[in-house]
Design a protein around this motif. Structure first.
Motif, PDB file in Angstrom:
ATOM      1  N   UNK A   1       0.812  -1.149   0.040  1.00  0.00           N
ATOM      2  CA  UNK A   1      -0.075   0.064  -0.081  1.00  0.00           C
ATOM      3  C   UNK A   1       0.951   1.157   0.092  1.00  0.00           C
ATOM      4  N   UNK A   2       0.391   2.410   0.121  1.00  0.00           N
ATOM      5  CA  UNK A   2       0.947   3.731   0.283  1.00  0.00           C
ATOM      6  C   UNK A   2       1.385   3.468   1.645  1.00  0.00           C
ATOM      7  N   UNK A   3       2.358   4.449   2.042  1.00  0.00           N
ATOM      8  CA  UNK A   3       3.078   5.204   1.398  1.00  0.00           C
ATOM      9  C   UNK A   3       4.294   4.730   0.553  1.00  0.00           C
ATOM     10  N   UNK A   4       4.809   4.930  -0.328  1.00  0.00           N
ATOM     11  CA  UNK A   4       5.848   4.627  -1.376  1.00  0.00           C
ATOM     12  C   UNK A   4       7.125   4.239  -0.574  1.00  0.00           C
ATOM     13  N   UNK A   5       7.646   4.588   0.567  1.00  0.00           N
ATOM     14  CA  UNK A   5       8.815   4.386   1.345  1.00  0.00           C
ATOM     15  C   UNK A   5       8.745   3.020   1.719  1.00  0.00           C
ATOM     16  N   UNK A   6       7.603   2.345   1.951  1.00  0.00           N
ATOM     17  CA  UNK A   6       7.211   0.968   2.296  1.00  0.00           C
ATOM     18  C   UNK A   6       7.849   0.786   3.724  1.00  0.00           C
ATOM     19  N   UNK A   7       8.058   1.549   4.501  1.00  0.00           N
ATOM     20  CA  UNK A   7       8.859   1.548   5.976  1.00  0.00           C
ATOM     21  C   UNK A   7      10.195   1.214   5.981  1.00  0.00           C
ATOM     22  N   UNK A   8      10.755   1.366   4.618  1.00  0.00           N
ATOM     23  CA  UNK A   8      12.160   1.107   4.418  1.00  0.00           C
ATOM     24  C   UNK A   8      13.055   2.590   4.850  1.00  0.00           C
ATOM     25  N   UNK A   9      14.068   2.454   5.682  1.00  0.00           N
ATOM     26  CA  UNK A   9      15.030   3.747   5.802  1.00  0.00           C
ATOM     27  C   UNK A   9      15.988   3.790   4.976  1.00  0.00           C
ATOM     28  N   UNK A  10      16.511   2.725   4.138  1.00  0.00           N
ATOM     29  CA  UNK A  10      17.752   2.608   3.454  1.00  0.00           C
ATOM     30  C   UNK A  10      17.519   3.344   2.201  1.00  0.00           C
ATOM     31  N   UNK A  11      16.533   4.063   1.684  1.00  0.00           N
ATOM     32  CA  UNK A  11      16.248   4.879   0.634  1.00  0.00           C
ATOM     33  C   UNK A  11      16.638   6.388   0.998  1.00  0.00           C
ATOM     34  N   UNK A  12      15.567   7.131   1.637  1.00  0.00           N
ATOM     35  CA  UNK A  12      15.837   8.469   2.018  1.00  0.00           C
ATOM     36  C   UNK A  12      16.126   8.621   3.152  1.00  0.00           C
ATOM     37  N   UNK A  13      16.113   7.593   4.168  1.00  0.00           N
ATOM     38  CA  UNK A  13      16.859   7.747   5.576  1.00  0.00           C
ATOM     39  C   UNK A  13      15.831   7.949   6.545  1.00  0.00           C
ATOM     40  N   UNK A  14      16.187   8.467   7.812  1.00  0.00           N
ATOM     41  CA  UNK A  14      15.299   8.622   8.866  1.00  0.00           C
ATOM     42  C   UNK A  14      14.047   9.512   8.858  1.00  0.00           C
ATOM     43  N   UNK A  15      14.089  10.387   7.827  1.00  0.00           N
ATOM     44  CA  UNK A  15      13.115  11.318   7.621  1.00  0.00           C
ATOM     45  C   UNK A  15      11.716  10.691   7.528  1.00  0.00           C
ATOM     46  N   UNK A  16      11.777   9.639   7.130  1.00  0.00           N
ATOM     47  CA  UNK A  16      10.363   8.755   7.033  1.00  0.00           C
ATOM     48  C   UNK A  16      10.080   8.016   8.253  1.00  0.00           C
ATOM     49  N   UNK A  17      10.890   7.594   9.054  1.00  0.00           N
ATOM     50  CA  UNK A  17      10.586   6.846  10.373  1.00  0.00           C
ATOM     51  C   UNK A  17       9.652   7.413  11.193  1.00  0.00           C
ATOM     52  N   UNK A  18       8.707   6.230  11.424  1.00  0.00           N
ATOM     53  CA  UNK A  18       7.643   6.743  12.215  1.00  0.00           C
ATOM     54  C   UNK A  18       6.434   7.070  11.472  1.00  0.00           C
ATOM     55  N   UNK A  19       6.405   7.032  10.036  1.00  0.00           N
ATOM     56  CA  UNK A  19       5.353   7.432   8.972  1.00  0.00           C
ATOM     57  C   UNK A  19       4.507   6.332   8.868  1.00  0.00           C
ATOM     58  N   UNK A  20       3.394   6.521   9.164  1.00  0.00           N
ATOM     59  CA  UNK A  20       2.014   5.364   8.909  1.00  0.00           C
ATOM     60  C   UNK A  20       0.991   5.898   8.519  1.00  0.00           C
ATOM     61  N   UNK A  21       0.451   5.446   7.414  1.00  0.00           N
ATOM     62  CA  UNK A  21      -0.978   6.147   7.032  1.00  0.00           C
ATOM     63  C   UNK A  21      -2.176   5.410   8.085  1.00  0.00           C
ATOM     64  N   UNK A  22      -3.005   6.383   8.116  1.00  0.00           N
ATOM     65  CA  UNK A  22      -4.088   6.062   8.804  1.00  0.00           C
ATOM     66  C   UNK A  22      -4.841   4.776   8.129  1.00  0.00           C
ATOM     67  N   UNK A  23      -5.181   4.902   6.929  1.00  0.00           N
ATOM     68  CA  UNK A  23      -5.751   3.840   6.047  1.00  0.00           C
ATOM     69  C   UNK A  23      -4.849   3.024   5.612  1.00  0.00           C
ATOM     70  N   UNK A  24      -4.787   1.650   6.122  1.00  0.00           N
ATOM     71  CA  UNK A  24      -3.854   0.492   5.557  1.00  0.00           C
ATOM     72  C   UNK A  24      -2.712   0.341   6.558  1.00  0.00           C
ATOM     73  N   UNK A  25      -2.685   1.089   7.606  1.00  0.00           N
ATOM     74  CA  UNK A  25      -1.649   0.798   8.562  1.00  0.00           C
ATOM     75  C   UNK A  25      -2.361   0.808   9.891  1.00  0.00           C
ATOM     76  N   UNK A  26      -2.769   2.142  10.303  1.00  0.00           N
ATOM     77  CA  UNK A  26      -3.414   1.983  11.756  1.00  0.00           C
ATOM     78  C   UNK A  26      -4.668   0.935  11.916  1.00  0.00           C
ATOM     79  N   UNK A  27      -5.329   0.870  10.681  1.00  0.00           N
ATOM     80  CA  UNK A  27      -6.498  -0.241  10.605  1.00  0.00           C
ATOM     81  C   UNK A  27      -6.588  -0.332   9.169  1.00  0.00           C
ATOM     82  N   UNK A  28      -7.352  -1.362   8.817  1.00  0.00           N
ATOM     83  CA  UNK A  28      -7.535  -1.523   7.190  1.00  0.00           C
ATOM     84  C   UNK A  28      -8.296  -0.443   6.561  1.00  0.00           C
ATOM     85  N   UNK A  29      -7.902  -0.369   5.428  1.00  0.00           N
ATOM     86  CA  UNK A  29      -8.587   0.860   4.502  1.00  0.00           C
ATOM     87  C   UNK A  29     -10.281   0.807   4.668  1.00  0.00           C
ATOM     88  N   UNK A  30     -10.596  -0.199   5.000  1.00  0.00           N
ATOM     89  CA  UNK A  30     -12.350  -0.467   4.999  1.00  0.00           C
ATOM     90  C   UNK A  30     -12.625  -0.331   6.222  1.00  0.00           C
TER      91      UNK A  30
END
Length: 499
Positions: A57-86
């Protein structure tokens, strides 16, 4: 003065056992048991850290920190992470209901676009295009652009101006009553309280004036989300009788930047219209990390608000007292001023606030605002007495380094008297042209021009460009202030409505 406290809730769907453990380093205050979005975020991040997730799912960094680094650490979408999109909306609704209960509202939404989004939502929800609205002129730009979006016509009400400091006090209740009497078709009243500099008014009186006229009172309370959570603080807007308020969870509560709460009582506001207005201007991909932080800040305020606000009040009171020992220094204080706000007045010292601000930045203590005559730090519940005292001493040291000849406060942008010629929406969409500053005087502004901070417009679309307004803007620029939102921030040219 808390009017309503959230009641204990069962653990929401998807809230794992054990996350309420106060020993959890990712939840050091043990808030997850009363914060369903926070609990879901913690669960997601644990699975990320354990290598148990390969999200498609989005976001495009897919929880990887080896691409753009720690700037995306902790990022999780509401839909598809905190709970299912539905199903994530059920989790969000639970968190929002808890916030509504805490503030005594019956409608609440979490925004990841700040109080700006909340203000504009209320503009879209309150009236019909072409309808008048009674609104403070010392408004944040977000409200003015909300008027543009909604097609509302402002009837400006101005605050009293303190002649000693040149800063705005509150809008008088009688001023609002007179405006409502003169404009019986107005759809509501919109005020900012507290102001950017912490001045407060009689919100109960304003609510009564609005309700006597059969319209709602909406309050931009972005700068003081802690109001109402200690008996020595003013009541928050909903408790004072307002129909709606927006407040920033990130400004004075420990939430992620952009987090805001939008709250309403729906006796005079249509909840379906509120929902449409909110959704029309909010992202469909809200950051779950921001949402979770709002939820966590609310849970902290519900449980520990009294204690943390007491500490904040003690720290600010001590700072005010210490600063008043310094010759020439003054602070905003007394009746009609938020006791948790620290606004330091420098004119009596001769020190230039811009130089003081530069010293504080160099010392690792950046402040919200420093202009020629004033320094405004944002002190919050995250600041203990020791931290506030250390800042105060650093501030005093800088003032002494830059001390000069005492002066009168400069005339500020707050004092400019606007002259509205066209409705903001009409001017915003009108054909415009760019003219030299000298030729702009007497023309109608097509743009919004504001010193920032605080983001209060000196010129708004539809207003006459006067020599007074131009002088106020030039004075800010000459003193090192930032001219925001203008097409030409050097003020050499202005965009005006074409003739």
């Amino acid at each position: 003065m808390i009017m309503s406290l959230s009641q204990p809730h069962d653990r929401g769907p998807g809230v794992p056992k054990g996350l309420e453990d106060p020993g959890d380093p990712q939840d050091p205050s043990g808030l997850a048991a009363d914060a369903p979005l926070l609990a879901a975020w913690l669960d997601w991040m644990r699975r990320v850290q354990a290598g148990q997730l390969s999200p498609m799912t989005t976001p495009g960094h897919k929880q990887r920190l080896d691409l753009v680094g720690a700037v995306v650490a902790g990022d999780a979408p509401l839909y598809g992470a905190l709970d299912s999109i539905k199903h994530a909306d059920h989790l969000l609704a639970d968190a929002q209901a808890r916030a509504a209960a805490l503030w005594g509202a019956d409608w609440c939404r979490f925004s990841v676009a700040g109080s700006t989004h909340g203000n504009q939502s209320f503009c879209l929800a309150i009236g019909q295009p072409g309808q008048e609205v009674i609104i403070t002129r010392t408004l944040h730009r977000s409200l003015l652009l909300g008027l543009v979006m909604a097609g509302l016509t402002p009837v400006w009400v101005r605050p009293e101006i303190d002649p000693r400091s040149g800063l705005p006090a509150a809008v008088a209740v009688q001023t609002v009553r007179d405006a409502l009497a003169a404009h019986p078709g107005a759809c509501g009243v919109i005020l900012g309280d507290p102001s950017y500099v912490g001045t407060t008014g009689d919100l109960a009186g304003h609510a009564q004036a609005a309700h006597d006229a059969g319209v709602p009172l909406i309050v931009d309370a972005a700068w003081a989300a802690y109001l109402g959570f200690h008996p020595d603080l003013p009541r928050h807007a909903i408790a004072a009788g307002a129909d709606a308020m927006v407040t920033s969870a990130h400004k004075t509560l420990p939430a992620y930047t952009q987090g805001a709460l939008v709250l309403a009582r729906t006796e005079r506001l249509d909840p379906a219209r509120l929902n449409r207005a909110f959704d029309a201007t909010h992202t469909t991909s809200p950051a779950g990390s921001i949402m979770a932080s709002i939820d966590a800040a609310r849970a902290l305020l519900a449980r520990d608000g009294y204690r943390l606000c007491a500490r904040l009040l003690d720290g600010v009171a001590a700072a005010r007292a210490r600063l008043r020992e310094v010759p020439g220094v003054d602070v905003l204080d007394g009746t009609g001023v938020d006791p948790a706000k620290l606004v330091v007045l420098l004119a009596g010292t001769g020190a230039h606030g811009g130089l003081v601000e530069a010293d504080l930045i160099a010392a690792g203590m950046p402040v919200e605002m420093g202009d020629r005559d004033m320094v405004v730090p944002i002190v919050t519940m995250a600041d203990d007495e020791k931290r506030i005292a250390a800042f105060t001493e650093e501030l005093i040291s800088s003032i002494e380094r830059h001390r000069g000849q005492p002066r009168r406060p400069a005339a500020t942008a707050w004092t400019v008297q606007p002259q509205t010629v066209l409705a903001p929406r009409e001017a915003f969409f009108a054909r415009n042209e760019t003219v030299a500053a000298v030729a702009a005087i007497g023309r109608i502004s097509a743009e919004l021009v504001a010193p920032y901070p605080p983001g209060v417009p000196v010129l708004a679309p539809g207003e006459l460009i006067t020599a007074e307004a131009l002088a106020a803007l030039r004075e800010v620029a000459a003193d090192g202030g930032r001219i925001a939102y203008a097409a030409d921030p050097t003020l050499a040219t202005f965009q005006v409505v074409a003739r």
